[in-house]
Design a protein around this motif. Structure first.
Motif, PDB file in Angstrom:
ATOM      1  N   ILE A 359       0.812  -1.105   0.168  1.00  0.00           N
ATOM      2  CA  ILE A 359       0.146   0.105   0.027  1.00  0.00           C
ATOM      3  C   ILE A 359       1.122   1.047   0.024  1.00  0.00           C
ATOM      4  O   ILE A 359       1.760   1.225   0.707  1.00  0.00           O
ATOM      5  N   SER A 360       0.573   2.073  -0.874  1.00  0.00           N
ATOM      6  CA  SER A 360       1.432   3.366  -1.056  1.00  0.00           C
ATOM      7  C   SER A 360       0.635   4.458  -0.908  1.00  0.00           C
ATOM      8  O   SER A 360      -0.401   4.623  -1.534  1.00  0.00           O
ATOM      9  N   VAL A 361       1.499   5.672  -0.348  1.00  0.00           N
ATOM     10  CA  VAL A 361       0.690   6.974  -0.380  1.00  0.00           C
ATOM     11  C   VAL A 361       1.639   7.988  -1.021  1.00  0.00           C
ATOM     12  O   VAL A 361       2.742   7.610  -0.703  1.00  0.00           O
ATOM     13  N   VAL A 362       1.076   8.644  -1.763  1.00  0.00           N
ATOM     14  CA  VAL A 362       1.957   9.601  -2.752  1.00  0.00           C
ATOM     15  C   VAL A 362       1.573  10.945  -2.662  1.00  0.00           C
ATOM     16  O   VAL A 362       0.348  11.083  -2.743  1.00  0.00           O
ATOM     17  N   GLY A 363       2.468  12.011  -2.825  1.00  0.00           N
ATOM     18  CA  GLY A 363       2.306  13.356  -2.797  1.00  0.00           C
ATOM     19  C   GLY A 363       3.350  14.216  -2.842  1.00  0.00           C
ATOM     20  O   GLY A 363       4.263  14.125  -2.094  1.00  0.00           O
ATOM     21  N   VAL A 364       3.509  15.217  -3.833  1.00  0.00           N
ATOM     22  CA  VAL A 364       4.646  16.148  -3.802  1.00  0.00           C
ATOM     23  C   VAL A 364       4.598  16.770  -2.427  1.00  0.00           C
ATOM     24  O   VAL A 364       5.610  17.327  -2.086  1.00  0.00           O
ATOM     25  N   GLY A 365       3.633  16.911  -2.037  1.00  0.00           N
ATOM     26  CA  GLY A 365       3.365  17.698  -0.484  1.00  0.00           C
ATOM     27  C   GLY A 365       4.379  17.228   0.567  1.00  0.00           C
ATOM     28  O   GLY A 365       4.894  18.029   1.511  1.00  0.00           O
ATOM     29  N   MET A 366       4.721  15.956   0.337  1.00  0.00           N
ATOM     30  CA  MET A 366       5.552  15.228   1.310  1.00  0.00           C
ATOM     31  C   MET A 366       6.945  15.992   1.578  1.00  0.00           C
ATOM     32  O   MET A 366       7.610  15.888   2.652  1.00  0.00           O
ATOM     33  N   ARG A 367       7.443  16.564   0.396  1.00  0.00           N
ATOM     34  CA  ARG A 367       8.688  17.126   0.253  1.00  0.00           C
ATOM     35  C   ARG A 367       8.877  18.190   1.563  1.00  0.00           C
ATOM     36  O   ARG A 367       9.993  18.168   2.010  1.00  0.00           O
ATOM     37  N   SER A 368       7.811  19.000   1.638  1.00  0.00           N
ATOM     38  CA  SER A 368       7.942  19.953   2.654  1.00  0.00           C
ATOM     39  C   SER A 368       7.257  19.709   4.027  1.00  0.00           C
ATOM     40  O   SER A 368       7.044  20.863   4.617  1.00  0.00           O
ATOM     41  N   HIS A 369       6.503  18.793   4.070  1.00  0.00           N
ATOM     42  CA  HIS A 369       5.972  18.252   5.573  1.00  0.00           C
ATOM     43  C   HIS A 369       6.334  17.132   6.288  1.00  0.00           C
ATOM     44  O   HIS A 369       6.419  15.989   5.347  1.00  0.00           O
ATOM     45  N   ALA A 370       6.755  17.220   7.307  1.00  0.00           N
ATOM     46  CA  ALA A 370       7.150  16.076   8.176  1.00  0.00           C
ATOM     47  C   ALA A 370       5.625  15.088   8.482  1.00  0.00           C
ATOM     48  O   ALA A 370       4.624  15.732   8.457  1.00  0.00           O
ATOM     49  N   GLY A 371       5.910  13.914   9.163  1.00  0.00           N
ATOM     50  CA  GLY A 371       4.832  13.100   9.805  1.00  0.00           C
ATOM     51  C   GLY A 371       4.160  12.500   8.763  1.00  0.00           C
ATOM     52  O   GLY A 371       2.896  11.875   9.310  1.00  0.00           O
ATOM     53  N   VAL A 372       4.342  12.496   7.478  1.00  0.00           N
ATOM     54  CA  VAL A 372       3.258  11.802   6.309  1.00  0.00           C
ATOM     55  C   VAL A 372       3.394  10.205   6.936  1.00  0.00           C
ATOM     56  O   VAL A 372       2.672   9.574   7.153  1.00  0.00           O
ATOM     57  N   ALA A 373       4.601   9.523   7.056  1.00  0.00           N
ATOM     58  CA  ALA A 373       4.711   8.274   7.479  1.00  0.00           C
ATOM     59  C   ALA A 373       4.168   7.895   8.938  1.00  0.00           C
ATOM     60  O   ALA A 373       3.326   6.960   9.120  1.00  0.00           O
ATOM     61  N   GLY A 374       4.487   8.881   9.730  1.00  0.00           N
ATOM     62  CA  GLY A 374       3.781   8.484  11.403  1.00  0.00           C
ATOM     63  C   GLY A 374       2.488   8.587  11.090  1.00  0.00           C
ATOM     64  O   GLY A 374       1.815   7.590  11.563  1.00  0.00           O
ATOM     65  N   THR A 375       1.820   9.464  10.431  1.00  0.00           N
ATOM     66  CA  THR A 375       0.211   9.295  10.273  1.00  0.00           C
ATOM     67  C   THR A 375      -0.133   7.939   9.779  1.00  0.00           C
ATOM     68  O   THR A 375      -1.361   7.284  10.203  1.00  0.00           O
ATOM     69  N   MET A 376       0.492   7.538   8.752  1.00  0.00           N
ATOM     70  CA  MET A 376       0.216   6.124   8.073  1.00  0.00           C
ATOM     71  C   MET A 376       0.271   4.947   9.300  1.00  0.00           C
ATOM     72  O   MET A 376      -0.576   4.201   9.453  1.00  0.00           O
ATOM     73  N   PHE A 377       1.437   4.977   9.796  1.00  0.00           N
ATOM     74  CA  PHE A 377       1.827   3.807  10.829  1.00  0.00           C
ATOM     75  C   PHE A 377       0.714   3.910  11.887  1.00  0.00           C
ATOM     76  O   PHE A 377       0.121   2.761  12.268  1.00  0.00           O
ATOM     77  N   LYS A 378       0.110   5.066  12.302  1.00  0.00           N
ATOM     78  CA  LYS A 378      -0.699   5.092  13.601  1.00  0.00           C
ATOM     79  C   LYS A 378      -2.065   4.713  12.961  1.00  0.00           C
ATOM     80  O   LYS A 378      -2.810   3.908  13.727  1.00  0.00           O
ATOM     81  N   ALA A 379      -2.650   5.364  11.847  1.00  0.00           N
ATOM     82  CA  ALA A 379      -3.774   4.769  11.302  1.00  0.00           C
ATOM     83  C   ALA A 379      -3.832   3.046  10.978  1.00  0.00           C
ATOM     84  O   ALA A 379      -4.853   2.722  11.503  1.00  0.00           O
ATOM     85  N   LEU A 380      -2.779   2.634  10.631  1.00  0.00           N
ATOM     86  CA  LEU A 380      -2.917   1.215  10.443  1.00  0.00           C
ATOM     87  C   LEU A 380      -2.949   0.469  11.896  1.00  0.00           C
ATOM     88  O   LEU A 380      -3.661  -0.548  11.868  1.00  0.00           O
ATOM     89  N   ALA A 381      -2.049   0.804  12.610  1.00  0.00           N
ATOM     90  CA  ALA A 381      -2.023   0.321  13.912  1.00  0.00           C
ATOM     91  C   ALA A 381      -3.264   0.389  14.650  1.00  0.00           C
ATOM     92  O   ALA A 381      -3.994  -0.589  15.237  1.00  0.00           O
ATOM     93  N   ASP A 382      -4.000   1.528  14.717  1.00  0.00           N
ATOM     94  CA  ASP A 382      -5.370   1.747  15.297  1.00  0.00           C
ATOM     95  C   ASP A 382      -6.300   0.537  14.722  1.00  0.00           C
ATOM     96  O   ASP A 382      -7.422   0.320  15.327  1.00  0.00           O
ATOM     97  N   ARG A 383      -6.236   0.195  13.724  1.00  0.00           N
ATOM     98  CA  ARG A 383      -7.118  -0.738  13.039  1.00  0.00           C
ATOM     99  C   ARG A 383      -6.572  -2.249  13.103  1.00  0.00           C
ATOM    100  O   ARG A 383      -6.748  -3.184  12.605  1.00  0.00           O
ATOM    101  N   GLY A 384      -5.330  -2.255  13.806  1.00  0.00           N
ATOM    102  CA  GLY A 384      -4.659  -3.708  14.080  1.00  0.00           C
ATOM    103  C   GLY A 384      -4.030  -4.244  12.764  1.00  0.00           C
ATOM    104  O   GLY A 384      -4.096  -5.638  12.768  1.00  0.00           O
ATOM    105  N   ILE A 385      -3.810  -3.636  11.777  1.00  0.00           N
ATOM    106  CA  ILE A 385      -3.237  -3.840  10.497  1.00  0.00           C
ATOM    107  C   ILE A 385      -1.568  -3.707  10.748  1.00  0.00           C
ATOM    108  O   ILE A 385      -0.873  -2.998  11.241  1.00  0.00           O
ATOM    109  N   ASN A 386      -0.879  -5.221  10.599  1.00  0.00           N
ATOM    110  CA  ASN A 386       0.553  -5.220  10.907  1.00  0.00           C
ATOM    111  C   ASN A 386       1.313  -4.911   9.590  1.00  0.00           C
ATOM    112  O   ASN A 386       1.042  -5.263   8.457  1.00  0.00           O
TER     113      ASN A 386
END
Ligand code: ADP
Ligand code: ASP
Ligand code: MG
Length: 422
Positions: A359-386
């Motif tokens: 599963i991949s998230v893509v966006g040029v906005g990532m270049r200038s913003h931190a925390g994209v990966a963190g949001t992804m990991f937390k959202a998946l963890a909240d649903r118990g997805i390993n």
């Protein structure tokens, strides 16, 4: 007057009524005063059917003969569309890959276009004739038929557009643009007004099949303007200049437009899922310099594309596990090669798992913003997805998960990044 290349995919070309509809769309485009060339796919399902015949003939078929067989689907639809156009009173003719010719390298079943002779096309269009070109096909230097890999008609269309210096390449398909994720999986997916070349390239390469990856890199390199739009439009719809599809744009163009509108773009542009990878783990490899090279050297030589790689921390015994992903289609060959190299590499066991999804998230906005990966990991963890593996690029974060959780993960992330349509 503009010069426009129009491409119609398999669903749009599936059967008489649909080809007639395509002919009317093409006719309207020409009637609006444009020079038109059309690139067509085989009817939906036809290429799969032909591939199956090859497999039945011989599981280890000759790729050159495979190309002869599978290129035929597009020959049928190009002739049929020319007939339908003629029935509407348009001047039209087909130009098969070998007739132009579309020259490619000799990598059968995944050939790359080298040149397209555009003289005949330009003359035909200048004379008011609609040129109909079967996508997917090419010809090697020694005159053998090639095909461009699945989904390759997109690349044919962009290559023709570059060759005739078209003002635009319109890719007509069964959805009305590029969405934040596959609209067939997530009902709340939103259509994007535009997407940058880099984003589209990443999205295509991680599984959004709406455009073939190579078509995007070619458009980027050649500066072709590409628009994705639906062929399932009303008969009285205006010509494509005013149909709001999705434009593929450069980052500069995008920034210019955003400034004009003073609006904030979402951090994440799109989410893609790919179930075609397999995960391979080699256990208990000696933790010494050069060990990893003995694994990936032979795979590279065999042209097997390794994607995500993780090397686990060495335990006290000086041994480590290495996990990586390869395309499922190459899994059997990967396992065979690793078995062959068992003594050189020095591992204990190979564990293979095809039931994974990336599963991949893509966006040029990532270049200038931190925390994209963190949001992804937390959202998946909240649903118990390993998460089994992670990889990142400048504008993309990918995770490997259990295949059964694909749809759930895409939906959860779509919501987490605020992409859901109202
Ligand atoms: P064609 O036969 O016209 O080439 P494809 O089947 O190759 O069409 O590509 C269109 C399909 O791509 C859509 O039907 C949709 O299910 C899928 N798709 C995947 N990701 C996306 C996305 N982000 N936006 C739009 N369509 C997508
Ligand atoms: N007909 C080919 C395929 O199904 C090429 C294409 O449609 O783009 O892969
Ligand atoms: Mg396609």
């Amino acid at each position: 007057m503009a010069r426009i290349v129009m491409k119609f995919g398999g669903t749009s070309m599936a059967g008489t009524e649909r080809i007639r509809r395509v002919a009317r769309i093409v006719q309207r485009q020409q009637a609006a005063g444009h020079e038109v060339a059309v690139v067509v796919s085989a009817m939906a399902g036809e290429t799969d059917r032909l591939v199956n015949f090859c497999r039945e003939a011989n599981p280890l078929y000759d790729p050159a003969e495979y190309d002869v067989v599978v290129a035929s689907g597009e020959q049928v639809t190009s002739g049929l569309l020319a007939m339908h156009l003629q029935a509407l009173g348009c001047k039209a003719r087909s130009w098969l890959g070998w007739q132009l010719p579309v020259r490619t390298d000799d990598a059968h079943a995944k050939a790359r276009i080298e040149t397209i002779d555009s003289d005949a096309l330009l003359a035909s269009m200048a004379a008011g004739e609609i040129a109909v070109i079967p996508g997917f096909q090419g010809l090697t230097a020694d005159n053998r038929v090639t095909t461009l890999g699945r989904g390759g008609s997109d690349t044919s269309a962009v290559a023709v557009a570059a060759a005739v210096k078209a003002d635009r390449c319109d890719i007509y398909t069964d959805v009305d643009g590029v969405y934040t994720t596959d609209p067939r999986i997530v009902a709340k997916a939103r259509k994007l007004k535009n997407v940058t070349f880099e984003e589209m390239l990443e999205l295509a390469s991680v599984g959004s099949k709406v455009l073939q990856t190579r078509s995007v890199s070619l458009a980027m390199k050649e500066g072709v303007r590409v628009q994705v739009l639906s062929s399932f439009i009303d008969d009285d719809a205006p010509p494509a200049d005013s149909i709001p599809g999705t434009m593929i744009v450069s980052e500069d163009e995008l920034i210019g437009e955003l400034e004009g509108l003073e609006m904030e773009r979402q951090l994440i542009t799109g989410i893609a899922a790919d179930k075609n990878d397999a995960k391979v783990t080699l256990t208990r490899i000696a933790d010494r310099p050069g060990a990893v090279a003995t694994i990936f050297g032979p795979l590279a030589e065999a042209n097997i594309n390794v994607d995500m790689i993780i090397q686990n921390v060495a335990k006290d015994k000086g041994e480590t596990d290495v996990t990586f992903t390869v395309p499922q289609a190459d899994l059997a060959r990967t396992q065979a090669l690793l078995e062959e190299q068992k003594d050189t590499i020095g591992y204990y066991r190979i564990i293979a798992d095809s039931k994974v999804a990336k599963i991949s998230v893509v966006g040029v906005g990532m270049r200038s913003h931190a925390g994209v990966a963190g949001t992804m990991f937390k959202a998946l963890a909240d649903r118990g997805i390993n998460i089994q593996a992670i990889s990142t690029s400048e504008i993309k974060v990918s995770v490997l998960i259990d295949e059964d959780e694909t749809e759930l993960a895409v939906r959860v992330l779509h919501t987490a990044y605020g992409l859901d349509a109202a």
